[in-house]
Design an enzyme around this catalytic site. Structure first.
Site, mmCIF file in Angstrom:
data_model
loop_
_atom_site.group_PDB
_atom_site.id
_atom_site.type_symbol
_atom_site.label_atom_id
_atom_site.label_comp_id
_atom_site.label_asym_id
_atom_site.label_seq_id
_atom_site.Cartn_x
_atom_site.Cartn_y
_atom_site.Cartn_z
ATOM 1 N N LYS A 32 4.068 -10.825 -4.817
ATOM 2 C CA LYS A 32 4.199 -9.943 -3.651
ATOM 3 C C LYS A 32 3.435 -10.531 -2.469
ATOM 4 O O LYS A 32 3.936 -10.576 -1.344
ATOM 5 C CB LYS A 32 3.651 -8.541 -3.974
ATOM 6 C CG LYS A 32 4.588 -7.755 -4.864
ATOM 7 C CD LYS A 32 3.946 -6.487 -5.390
ATOM 8 C CE LYS A 32 4.822 -5.880 -6.475
ATOM 9 N NZ LYS A 32 4.185 -4.798 -7.213
ATOM 10 N N ASP A 49 5.309 2.322 -2.029
ATOM 11 C CA ASP A 49 6.037 2.436 -3.300
ATOM 12 C C ASP A 49 6.902 3.701 -3.358
ATOM 13 O O ASP A 49 7.728 3.847 -4.257
ATOM 14 C CB ASP A 49 5.041 2.482 -4.472
ATOM 15 C CG ASP A 49 4.828 1.114 -5.106
ATOM 16 O OD1 ASP A 49 5.720 0.260 -4.977
ATOM 17 O OD2 ASP A 49 3.776 0.915 -5.738
ATOM 18 N N GLN A 102 -1.091 -1.386 -8.107
ATOM 19 C CA GLN A 102 -0.265 -1.974 -9.167
ATOM 20 C C GLN A 102 -0.496 -1.241 -10.494
ATOM 21 O O GLN A 102 -1.631 -1.019 -10.895
ATOM 22 C CB GLN A 102 -0.637 -3.469 -9.309
ATOM 23 C CG GLN A 102 0.196 -4.229 -10.307
ATOM 24 C CD GLN A 102 1.656 -4.375 -9.885
ATOM 25 O OE1 GLN A 102 1.957 -4.660 -8.743
ATOM 26 N NE2 GLN A 102 2.563 -4.152 -10.827
#
Ligand code: NAP
Length: 283
Positions: free
Chosen positions: A52, A119, A96
């Site tokens: 990422k 997200d 994460q």
């Protein structure tokens, strides 16, 4: 043979658009910034986070990874999120997963400001999605990326029978909401579903997100169906493989995603795209 839905190629197109959008923002003195919080030493998470970060840098997005020890307390993690919530230079924040046991994942998703929730897991954003809101809000990147793939490959959604295998908060549930919002007739099946394959065999669009390698075979697919394989499993040789048995599915399906090179690259491209969208929406 099915037409291949080339997620890798499509991700390149999306990334080029994102890069262009970042360049335009920079001419106005705005530089999108993404914060990724990584807790602990999980090997797979480290790889995802590195990918990422690398992609963000390639596209001109400022990306910082904040690493916290495995035994960090929930209070410390929430305090850090709060700092980023109040930092005007930060546009997107994500933590994460998986998280260590002492951390309540739901509390973390609630803590990230909805306007920085890259997200799309914050309940406020989930609510916007479920109520088919016409406001701007972030959506879970994997299903949002799948919607881009379906659009790019001109898959008819209105009135289509869409079957989703798996009901996770990250993939199955938001996928169902997106498809329902697009006027598909949606069925979600899961591990408790009786005769699951009765449903998959009637699907015009079949989306599989279970984490069980080769759960769906060619005989479980309606001829001509569009098949999206979200699964990312490692076989005994460490090779990446999907939840769909590609070899038996390809001759039956009308369109199909490969693994790798399907949903994976589009998830990361969508994360970058959404970082830029959050930046624009906050202007
Ligand atoms: P998850 O949270 O473990 O959810 C799996 C879902 O599959 C659950 O709803 C489960 O049902 C269902 N399921 C399990 N066995 C089943 C069976 N035999 N028949 C029908 N349904 C079954 O997984 P996830 O996070 O959604 O991820 C799924 C897969 O996608 C994993 O391989 C993951 O690595 C991959 N993934 C890939 C990307 C990407 O970017 N490519 C992104 C996210 C996830 P119950 O709810 O009844 O337990």
């Amino acid at each position: 043979m099915a037409e291949l839905i080339d997620g890798k190629q499509l991700a390149k197109t999306v990334n080029a658009q994102t890069k262009q959008a970042v360049t335009e923002l920079k001419t106005r003195g705005v530089n999108p910034k993404l914060i990724v919080i990584l807790v602990g030493e999980d090997k797979a998470s480290q790889i995802y986070v590195r990918n990422k970060q690398r992609k963000a840098v390639q596209l001109g997005i400022i990306s910082e990874t904040t690493r916290l020890p495995e035994d960090v307390s929930q209070a410390e993690l929430l305090k850090l999120i709060d700092q980023y919530n109040h930092d005007d230079t930060v546009n997107g924040v994500m933590v994460q997963s998986p998280l260590p046991r002492q951390i309540d994942e739901a509390a973390v998703t609630r803590a990230i400001l909805p306007t920085k929730d890259v997200d799309g897991f914050n309940p406020e954003n989930v609510g916007q999605l479920y109520s088919n809101s016409n406001l701007n809000f972030p959506v879970s990147c994997t299903p949002k990326g799948i919607m881009s793939m379906l659009k790019a490959y001109q898959v008819n959604l209105a009135g289509a029978n869409a079957v989703i295998v798996g009901r996770s908060n990250i993939v199955g549930r938001p996928m169902a909401a997106l498809l329902l919002n697009a006027s598909a007739t949606v069925t979600v099946v899961h591990s408790q579903t009786k005769d699951m394959k009765e449903y998959t065999r009637n699907a015009d669009i079949l989306i599989v997100a279970t984490g069980i390698a080769h759960l769906i075979k060619g005989e479980d697919i309606k001829p001509g169906a569009t098949v999206i394989d979200v699964g990312m499993n490692r076989d005994e040789n460490g090779k990446l493989t999907g939840d769909v048995d590609f070899d038996s599915a390809e001759p039956v399906a009308g369109k199909i995603t490969p693994v790798p090179g399907g949903v994976g690259p589009m998830t990361i491209a969508t994360l970058m795209q959404q970082t830029v969208e959050l930046t624009k929406w906050s202007e």
